[in-house]
Design a protein around this motif. Structure first.
Motif, PDB file in Angstrom:
ATOM      1  N   MET A   1      -6.837 -10.975 -35.364  1.00  0.00           N
ATOM      2  CA  MET A   1      -5.555 -11.087 -34.657  1.00  0.00           C
ATOM      3  C   MET A   1      -5.796 -11.577 -33.238  1.00  0.00           C
ATOM      4  N   ASN A   2      -5.079 -12.620 -32.836  1.00  0.00           N
ATOM      5  CA  ASN A   2      -5.235 -13.174 -31.510  1.00  0.00           C
ATOM      6  C   ASN A   2      -4.590 -12.255 -30.476  1.00  0.00           C
ATOM      7  N   ARG A   3      -5.319 -11.998 -29.395  1.00  0.00           N
ATOM      8  CA  ARG A   3      -4.822 -11.153 -28.317  1.00  0.00           C
ATOM      9  C   ARG A   3      -3.923 -11.979 -27.407  1.00  0.00           C
ATOM     10  N   VAL A   4      -2.762 -11.438 -27.045  1.00  0.00           N
ATOM     11  CA  VAL A   4      -1.848 -12.145 -26.162  1.00  0.00           C
ATOM     12  C   VAL A   4      -2.446 -12.167 -24.764  1.00  0.00           C
ATOM     13  N   HIS A   5      -2.459 -13.344 -24.135  1.00  0.00           N
ATOM     14  CA  HIS A   5      -2.999 -13.467 -22.786  1.00  0.00           C
ATOM     15  C   HIS A   5      -2.184 -12.598 -21.831  1.00  0.00           C
ATOM     16  N   PRO A   6      -2.814 -11.945 -20.848  1.00  0.00           N
ATOM     17  CA  PRO A   6      -2.064 -11.087 -19.917  1.00  0.00           C
ATOM     18  C   PRO A   6      -0.915 -11.794 -19.223  1.00  0.00           C
ATOM     19  N   LEU A   7      -1.089 -13.071 -18.904  1.00  0.00           N
ATOM     20  CA  LEU A   7      -0.006 -13.812 -18.259  1.00  0.00           C
ATOM     21  C   LEU A   7       1.168 -13.987 -19.212  1.00  0.00           C
ATOM     22  N   ASP A   8       0.883 -14.384 -20.439  1.00  0.00           N
ATOM     23  CA  ASP A   8       1.955 -14.587 -21.414  1.00  0.00           C
ATOM     24  C   ASP A   8       2.632 -13.276 -21.782  1.00  0.00           C
ATOM     25  N   LYS A   9       1.867 -12.192 -21.774  1.00  0.00           N
ATOM     26  CA  LYS A   9       2.447 -10.882 -22.040  1.00  0.00           C
ATOM     27  C   LYS A   9       3.474 -10.528 -20.976  1.00  0.00           C
ATOM     28  N   ALA A  10       3.141 -10.818 -19.702  1.00  0.00           N
ATOM     29  CA  ALA A  10       4.060 -10.506 -18.609  1.00  0.00           C
ATOM     30  C   ALA A  10       5.290 -11.409 -18.612  1.00  0.00           C
ATOM     31  N   LEU A  11       5.164 -12.596 -19.190  1.00  0.00           N
ATOM     32  CA  LEU A  11       6.258 -13.571 -19.183  1.00  0.00           C
ATOM     33  C   LEU A  11       7.195 -13.446 -20.382  1.00  0.00           C
ATOM     34  N   GLU A  12       6.943 -12.478 -21.257  1.00  0.00           N
ATOM     35  CA  GLU A  12       7.796 -12.321 -22.439  1.00  0.00           C
ATOM     36  C   GLU A  12       9.193 -11.854 -22.026  1.00  0.00           C
ATOM     37  N   ARG A  24       9.908  -6.675 -19.167  1.00  0.00           N
ATOM     38  CA  ARG A  24       9.303  -5.378 -18.893  1.00  0.00           C
ATOM     39  C   ARG A  24       8.007  -5.578 -18.130  1.00  0.00           C
ATOM     40  N   THR A  25       7.777  -4.718 -17.139  1.00  0.00           N
ATOM     41  CA  THR A  25       6.517  -4.784 -16.427  1.00  0.00           C
ATOM     42  C   THR A  25       5.376  -4.415 -17.365  1.00  0.00           C
ATOM     43  N   VAL A  26       4.186  -4.956 -17.090  1.00  0.00           N
ATOM     44  CA  VAL A  26       3.011  -4.639 -17.898  1.00  0.00           C
ATOM     45  C   VAL A  26       1.926  -4.120 -16.958  1.00  0.00           C
ATOM     46  N   PRO A  27       1.149  -3.138 -17.397  1.00  0.00           N
ATOM     47  CA  PRO A  27       0.169  -2.506 -16.508  1.00  0.00           C
ATOM     48  C   PRO A  27      -0.917  -3.448 -16.013  1.00  0.00           C
ATOM     49  N   GLU A  28      -1.172  -4.528 -16.753  1.00  0.00           N
ATOM     50  CA  GLU A  28      -2.231  -5.457 -16.350  1.00  0.00           C
ATOM     51  C   GLU A  28      -1.949  -6.145 -15.018  1.00  0.00           C
ATOM     52  N   TRP A  29      -0.675  -6.137 -14.570  1.00  0.00           N
ATOM     53  CA  TRP A  29      -0.313  -6.839 -13.340  1.00  0.00           C
ATOM     54  C   TRP A  29       0.109  -5.881 -12.231  1.00  0.00           C
ATOM     55  N   ALA A  30      -0.296  -4.628 -12.340  1.00  0.00           N
ATOM     56  CA  ALA A  30       0.081  -3.642 -11.329  1.00  0.00           C
ATOM     57  C   ALA A  30      -0.578  -3.956  -9.990  1.00  0.00           C
ATOM     58  N   ASN A  31       0.206  -3.810  -8.919  1.00  0.00           N
ATOM     59  CA  ASN A  31      -0.284  -3.961  -7.557  1.00  0.00           C
ATOM     60  C   ASN A  31      -0.265  -2.585  -6.900  1.00  0.00           C
ATOM     61  N   MET A  32      -0.472  -2.526  -5.605  1.00  0.00           N
ATOM     62  CA  MET A  32      -0.460  -1.234  -4.923  1.00  0.00           C
ATOM     63  C   MET A  32       0.916  -0.583  -5.003  1.00  0.00           C
ATOM     64  N   VAL A  33       1.975  -1.395  -4.909  1.00  0.00           N
ATOM     65  CA  VAL A  33       3.352  -0.919  -5.087  1.00  0.00           C
ATOM     66  C   VAL A  33       4.064  -1.926  -5.986  1.00  0.00           C
ATOM     67  N   GLY A  34       4.406  -1.531  -7.203  1.00  0.00           N
ATOM     68  CA  GLY A  34       5.063  -2.453  -8.126  1.00  0.00           C
ATOM     69  C   GLY A  34       4.109  -3.515  -8.639  1.00  0.00           C
ATOM     70  N   TRP A 173     -12.074 -20.900  -5.009  1.00  0.00           N
ATOM     71  CA  TRP A 173     -11.791 -21.399  -6.337  1.00  0.00           C
ATOM     72  C   TRP A 173     -11.203 -20.248  -7.156  1.00  0.00           C
ATOM     73  N   VAL A 174     -10.219 -20.541  -7.990  1.00  0.00           N
ATOM     74  CA  VAL A 174      -9.608 -19.483  -8.785  1.00  0.00           C
ATOM     75  C   VAL A 174      -9.082 -20.062 -10.092  1.00  0.00           C
ATOM     76  N   ARG A 175      -9.179 -19.272 -11.142  1.00  0.00           N
ATOM     77  CA  ARG A 175      -8.554 -19.630 -12.408  1.00  0.00           C
ATOM     78  C   ARG A 175      -8.197 -18.353 -13.157  1.00  0.00           C
ATOM     79  N   ASN A 176      -7.369 -18.495 -14.177  1.00  0.00           N
ATOM     80  CA  ASN A 176      -6.963 -17.335 -14.963  1.00  0.00           C
ATOM     81  C   ASN A 176      -8.151 -16.736 -15.698  1.00  0.00           C
ATOM     82  N   ASN A 177      -8.123 -15.426 -15.841  1.00  0.00           N
ATOM     83  CA  ASN A 177      -9.153 -14.701 -16.581  1.00  0.00           C
ATOM     84  C   ASN A 177      -8.476 -13.781 -17.603  1.00  0.00           C
ATOM     85  N   PRO A 178      -8.685 -14.026 -18.924  1.00  0.00           N
ATOM     86  CA  PRO A 178      -9.462 -15.128 -19.483  1.00  0.00           C
ATOM     87  C   PRO A 178      -8.792 -16.476 -19.205  1.00  0.00           C
TER      88      PRO A 178
END
Length: 271
Positions: A1-12, A24-34, A173-178
């Motif tokens: 089963m393919n795992r949904v990318h964290p970015l795509d999960k947050a954009l659902e 809905r918020t997802v825990p993978e994108w939690a910041n210090m507040v929100g 330099w920065v890119r999405n992980n994965p």
């Protein structure tokens, strides 16, 4: 089963009516507040992209962060204000339990072939493969969604004595992980990748948060397709710190030097 990318999960988003979306918020994108502000901005872009009346590609986006978004469901309202031959203007609002948390204006438009030129150039930098991946100095969850490699202006070490910097410039330099192919939502999110400039100037972490950010999209579909999942060279600096606020300007380049986006934001701080 393919795992949904964290970015795509947050954009659902699910349609909940005419121009209405539920997410809905997802825990993978939690910041210090929100959640991380960049993922919130990206979600607003995605809401407009999903609208059946959407005309063209993102040109500009301004997001105002009114209040922290709590963990859980949220609602997005998208309203087209005016559609012209070349561009289209939108008003977008994110709310929870009827309370506005984020507002935005967005401009979408058609891009036409014609004369073009880029006056700004990418800063000099070693290849990302020649720079070690950064380990964030504190436990902010959303950092794990990016592979960051600092050229200069890395985050202060909280375990060391504060060392003030005369410059507020960070280049990395920065890119999405994965890794994930670049699209407009991903480009929106990474436009807010920088930690507050006041951290660098003071050499330590202080209370700070973005009040408003504007992203200008210079890339078109063809340039984003060429970018693929490669690293982006991102650079940012402040211009003035005053009255508890500072501004920040940033540019994002592809490895070839093509300018993908610029962003400008105003940030609250206490120091």
């Amino acid at each position: 089963m393919n795992r949904v990318h964290p970015l795509d999960k947050a954009l659902e988003l699910e349609s909940s009516g005419d121009g209405q979306w539920r997410g809905r918020t997802v825990p993978e994108w939690a910041n210090m507040v929100g959640p991380f502000g960049g993922i919130t901005a990206a979600t607003l872009v995605r809401a407009v992209e999903l609208h059946p009346k959407r005309h063209g590609q993102p040109i500009a986006l301004t997001v105002n962060y009114l209040a922290p978004i709590a963990d859980g469901d949220f609602d997005i309202t998208t309203r087209v204000v005016k559609t012209n031959r070349s561009n289209q203007h939108w008003i977008v609002e994110l709310s929870q339990d009827g309370e506005p948390k984020t507002t935005a204006t967005a401009v979408f438009g058609l891009r036409r072939k014609g004369w073009s030129d880029t006056e700004i150039t990418a800063p000099g930098a070693p290849a990302p493969e020649d720079i070690a991946r950064s380990v964030p100095p504190f436990g902010v969850v959303w950092f794990d969604n990016y592979d960051m490699r600092f050229v200069d202006g890395a985050m202060p070490d909280p375990g060391a004595a504060p060392t003030e910097s005369p410059s507020s410039t960070t280049t990395m330099w920065v890119r999405n992980n994965p890794s994930r192919p670049m699209d407009f939502a991903a480009l929106t999110s990474v436009s807010d990748i920088f930690y507050p400039r006041v951290f660098l100037r003071h050499g330590q972490f202080v209370p700070a948060g973005t009040v408003s950010i504007t992203v200008y999209f210079h890339a078109d579909d063809e340039q984003l397709a060429a970018q693929g999942d490669d690293f982006v060279l991102a650079t940012a600096r402040a211009h003035k710190f005053s009255g508890g606020y500072f501004d920040q300007s940033a540019q994002l380049f592809g490895r070839s030097g093509v300018l993908l986006a610029t962003s400008h934001q105003f940030v609250y701080f206490k120091a």
